[in-house]
Design an enzyme around this catalytic site. Structure first.
Site, PDB file in Angstrom:
ATOM      1  N   ASP A  44       0.865  -1.173   0.000  1.00 35.82           N
ATOM      2  CA  ASP A  44       0.000   0.000   0.000  1.00 35.82           C
ATOM      3  C   ASP A  44       0.909   1.232   0.000  1.00 35.82           C
ATOM      4  O   ASP A  44       2.137   1.129   0.119  1.00 35.82           O
ATOM      5  CB  ASP A  44      -0.984  -0.012   1.177  1.00 35.82           C
ATOM      6  CG  ASP A  44      -2.220   0.842   0.864  1.00 35.82           C
ATOM      7  OD1 ASP A  44      -2.150   1.679  -0.064  1.00 35.82           O
ATOM      8  OD2 ASP A  44      -3.255   0.692   1.543  1.00 35.82           O
ATOM      9  N   TYR A  45       0.281   2.367  -0.114  1.00 38.49           N
ATOM     10  CA  TYR A  45       0.988   3.642  -0.284  1.00 38.49           C
ATOM     11  C   TYR A  45       1.968   3.901   0.876  1.00 38.49           C
ATOM     12  O   TYR A  45       1.521   4.096   2.017  1.00 38.49           O
ATOM     13  CB  TYR A  45      -0.064   4.748  -0.357  1.00 38.49           C
ATOM     14  CG  TYR A  45       0.429   6.076  -0.835  1.00 38.49           C
ATOM     15  CD1 TYR A  45       0.300   6.452  -2.158  1.00 38.49           C
ATOM     16  CD2 TYR A  45       1.024   6.955   0.042  1.00 38.49           C
ATOM     17  CE1 TYR A  45       0.748   7.674  -2.594  1.00 38.49           C
ATOM     18  CE2 TYR A  45       1.485   8.180  -0.384  1.00 38.49           C
ATOM     19  CZ  TYR A  45       1.342   8.541  -1.705  1.00 38.49           C
ATOM     20  OH  TYR A  45       1.792   9.757  -2.133  1.00 38.49           O
TER      21      TYR A  45
END
Ligand code: NOJ
Length: 751
Positions: free
Chosen positions: A295-296
């Site tokens: 994820d980011y």
């Protein structure tokens, strides 16, 4: 060009491989056999430097795509040409993606195409209802159709890879991200997950209108403690396996090409370092060989979790756990070359991830055509077509839930005189689009006010905003009350702004924000019937709002055609049939509250103090899972169970006769729940194990048949074995999780 290190290949051969003009390795064709693809990819990898390999694992974000503290920097074409980037997040549009792709395939040494990823969640330019709403349609075919349209549009815009479907089970409405998934139930969530994967990926991943889908967030993200986004998840292994993992398993079985790791830890191990669940369970046990994306900044966040001392550690832990692509941390590209060079991180681990990235590119057909037929003309022709708009209106109509309808005040007659259209969300295009609108544009969205003015004529609509979403401004109340008094009925549009749900939007209260309840009370005091339409992304504790309203309609964030679809429901062109995919609590203090709870040793009882309940609020929800009304009525009868004693591996047939006993044709969501009466570990009081959305004309009856089998009885026991235990199962069938028509049968063998 980046520094060249070709580990393990003698310098002379390496320098030959690097000769300018050497043919690029665009030989991996989507049409080839898997063995040929692997051979082509291995040949390509032989020619890659370590920096180029780590470049393939490096995902950068476009400006404006930030969903974390790390702000994007503008990425120059030089980095693409240097082979330092494998994929992008949030670059969209045929022109823009083609421009960057051209740099990759003409100016980089190996001419490896880029992957363009984006959050195409509930539509691209044609925005559909938010996923939680769509799940409430109890219509997986609908979810497949809308995902397909999203893929057609996004792929024409140059996108290859979507970060959807979100398949997190969510049982805490304080968590803003409940809006992005399919709600609280693993069975419904699994069917929706598989349908969306099929829709995004189409029949063939290499087709120019298919997207690589991503099941996210792996895993347990929805169990964030306190409903606070990014928080830790603590749960029993049984809960992990029987509640949170099944939708991922369903996505895997549907052939999902990628999975995203989640921000949370599960019992002390952050998911970005969780080799046991990623490489162990997902890959080895389930036999899945797709691409795992972080994820980011998820890789970098291993530092904050306190399981990595420096960036290199963080990168190494994530890669070793099986996270192939590093979304925007830039740790793999910048901090892992030294680890490989020092021999600390075996190149084989890097290679396994690089291979998975290249396989994904190959399967998408990017080596055959790096543009996948995306150009500005196809983009214009594919996006926001009349047909897509029509589908958006249908999807919204099928996702709207009727929560209250006192004295059948709805549907309204089209001859009704003047209507007062009131509320902060009556004319707010963003409340149609919702929180992950893709490339949706407010100017494309039809608000309720616009739709009603069009269908009724401007002169029959008295509009007043009344109040804002937040704050305690009363200044618009008088105008709203005057509009109500001048009309036959009040249509009140209240709820939450789209920015109040989704990521980083946890709430500590589930009440209607601001002054909206006071506005509803003031309107109710006029004596006019108040029809309240909720636009929101999470269950709200709206008991008082329901009291002030003659009818209550849950429209969620319904998509660009939301205003028209709401009109369709209010005036009876659509008979609402959607249900709640998540329980509505009476108050935030009841959270977590979900239908498939355990019985406890002291189940709640009104007559006995020392039972599991509250002293200040009933233990029951405001509206249960699976609940929703219709303009017609249905009766259930003639429950038949084919065998009173059955082996687990035999198909058990259960049928029921459903009749439309009301005055209108309509859809009913027939739901089947099972209860395992006695087991070696505690089991939920009931679990959804089948549903069917059917259409019945006035007076029509239909026999609805369900089939049950081993998976429907199975669970994880105390030793974490996937078991079926012999014994009695109760069956409940009806129109909500509170279904009362009951039968039972015995499972006599475990296989
Ligand atoms: C963070 C979110 O958690 C994830 O769902 C999303 O796909 C990425 N940001 C990229 O925008």
């Amino acid at each position: 060009m980046s520094r060249v290190v070709i580990a393990g290949i003698p310098a002379l051969i390496a320098s030959m491989l690097l000769l300018p003009g050497h043919a690029n390795a665009a030989q991996c064709s989507a049409a080839a056999t898997p063995a040929q693809q692997t051979a082509a990819i291995h040949a390509l990898m032989m020619r890659m430097t370590t920096a180029e390999k780590l470049g393939q694992l490096n995902q950068l974000g476009a400006q404006g795509s930030a969903t974390g503290p790390k702000k994007q920097r503008l990425v120059g074409e030089a980095e693409i040409a240097a082979g330092e980037v494998g994929s992008f997040l949030g670059v969209r549009g045929a022109d823009q993606t083609r421009r960057l792709q051209e740099v990759a395939v003409t100016r980089s040494r190996l001419k490896i195409p880029l992957l363009f990823a984006d959050d195409v969640i509930h539509g691209y330019r044609t925005t559909f209802p938010v996923p939680l709403a769509e799940a409430g349609s109890f219509d997986p075919d609908l979810a497949e159709r809308t995902a397909r349209i999203a893929a057609v549009e996004a792929s024409a815009s140059g996108i290859h890879w979507t970060f959807a479907p979100m398949v997190d089970i969510a049982r805490d409405p304080r968590w803003g991200r409940v809006v992005e998934g399919s709600g609280e139930d693993p069975y419904l969530g699994s069917l929706m997950a598989a349908a969306r994967v099929r829709g995004f990926q189409g029949r063939k991943l290499s087709a120019p209108d298919s997207l690589l889908a991503t099941a996210k967030h792996f895993v347990g993200y929805g169990a964030a403690e306190g409903g606070r986004d990014y928080n830790i998840a603590s749960m029993s292994p049984q809960t992990l396996y029987d509640v949170y993992l099944p939708p991922f398993n369903a996505a895997v079985k549907a052939g999902v090409g990628s999975v995203m790791a989640s921000f949370n830890e599960v019992d002390g191990t952050p998911m970005h370092a969780n080799g046991m669940l990623i490489n162990g369970l997902l890959r080895k046990q389930w036999g899945w060989n797709g691409l795992v994306v972080s994820d980011y900044t998820g890789v970098m966040e291993l530092l904050h979790h306190g399981v990595a001392a420096n960036r290199g550690d963080a990168g190494e832990r994530a890669l070793r756990a099986g996270v192939d692509v590093d979304m925007v941390s830039e740790i793999y590209a910048k901090d892992l070359p030294q680890r490989v060079a020092s021999g600390h991180l075996p190149l084989g681990i890097v290679d396994a991830s690089v291979e998975r990235v290249l396989v994904a590119k190959c399967r998408l057909g990017l080596f055959d055509d790096p543009y996948r037929g995306s150009d500005a003309a196809r983009e214009r022709a594919s996006i926001l077509t009349a047909e897509h708009r029509h589908a958006a209106r249908d999807a919204a109509g099928r996702s709207i839930v009727l929560l209250k309808n006192a004295h059948d005040v709805l549907p309204l007659s089209k001859d009704i005189g003047k209507v007062a259209v009131i509320g902060p969300l009556a004319d707010e295009p963003w409340a149609m689009l919702g929180n992950w609108p893709g490339d949706g544009k407010p100017e494309d969205a039809v608000t309720p006010l616009a739709a009603l003015k069009k269908s009724l004529g401007e002169q029959r609509v008295a509009y007043a905003r009344g109040t804002g979403l937040l704050g305690d401004d009363h200044s618009g109340f008088d105008a709203a009350i005057a509009a109500a008094k001048s009309s036959g009925v009040v249509l009140l549009f209240v709820g939450e702004g789209p920015e109040m749900s989704a990521e980083a939007a946890s709430r500590s209260s589930l009440d209607l924000p601001g002054n909206q309840q006071a506005l509803a009370d003031a309107l109710a005091a006029t004596g006019k019937p108040v029809i309240t339409i909720l636009l929101n992304g999470r269950p709200l504790s709206v008991g008082k709002l329901a009291d002030a309203s003659s009818a209550l309609v849950e429209a969620w964030f319904p998509g660009i055609e939301g205003g028209n679809a709401i009109g369709d429901v209010l005036f009876g062109d659509v008979n609402p049939a959607a249900r709640l995919a998540i329980t509505f609590p009476r108050t935030v203090g009841q959270v977590p509250i979900y239908y498939a709870h355990k019985n406890t040793g002291r189940p709640p009882s009104a007559g006995e103090k020392y039972t599991s309940k509250y002293i200040d609020v009933p233990w029951t929800p405001l509206y249960p899972f699976g609940y929703g009304l219709s303009y017609t009525a249905f009766s259930y009868g003639d429950l038949k169970i084919s065998s009173t004693r059955i082996m687990a591996n035999r198909r058990q047939k259960v049928s029921v006769t459903v009749t439309n006993t009301g005055m209108r044709a309509g859809d009913e969501v027939v739901q089947l729940y099972l209860r395992d009466e006695v087991a070696s570990v505690t089991r939920p009081v009931r679990q959804l194990r089948g549903f069917r959305r059917i259409h019945l004309d006035v007076g029509e009856s239909r026999v609805v048949e369900f089939e049950l089998g081993r998976d429907d009885y199975a669970f994880h026991d105390a030793a974490m074995h996937d078991v079926v235990e012999p014994g009695r199962f109760d069956v409940f069938i009806g129109g909500s999780s509170e279904a009362t028509l009951k039968g039972s049968f015995e499972v006599v063998s475990t296989r």
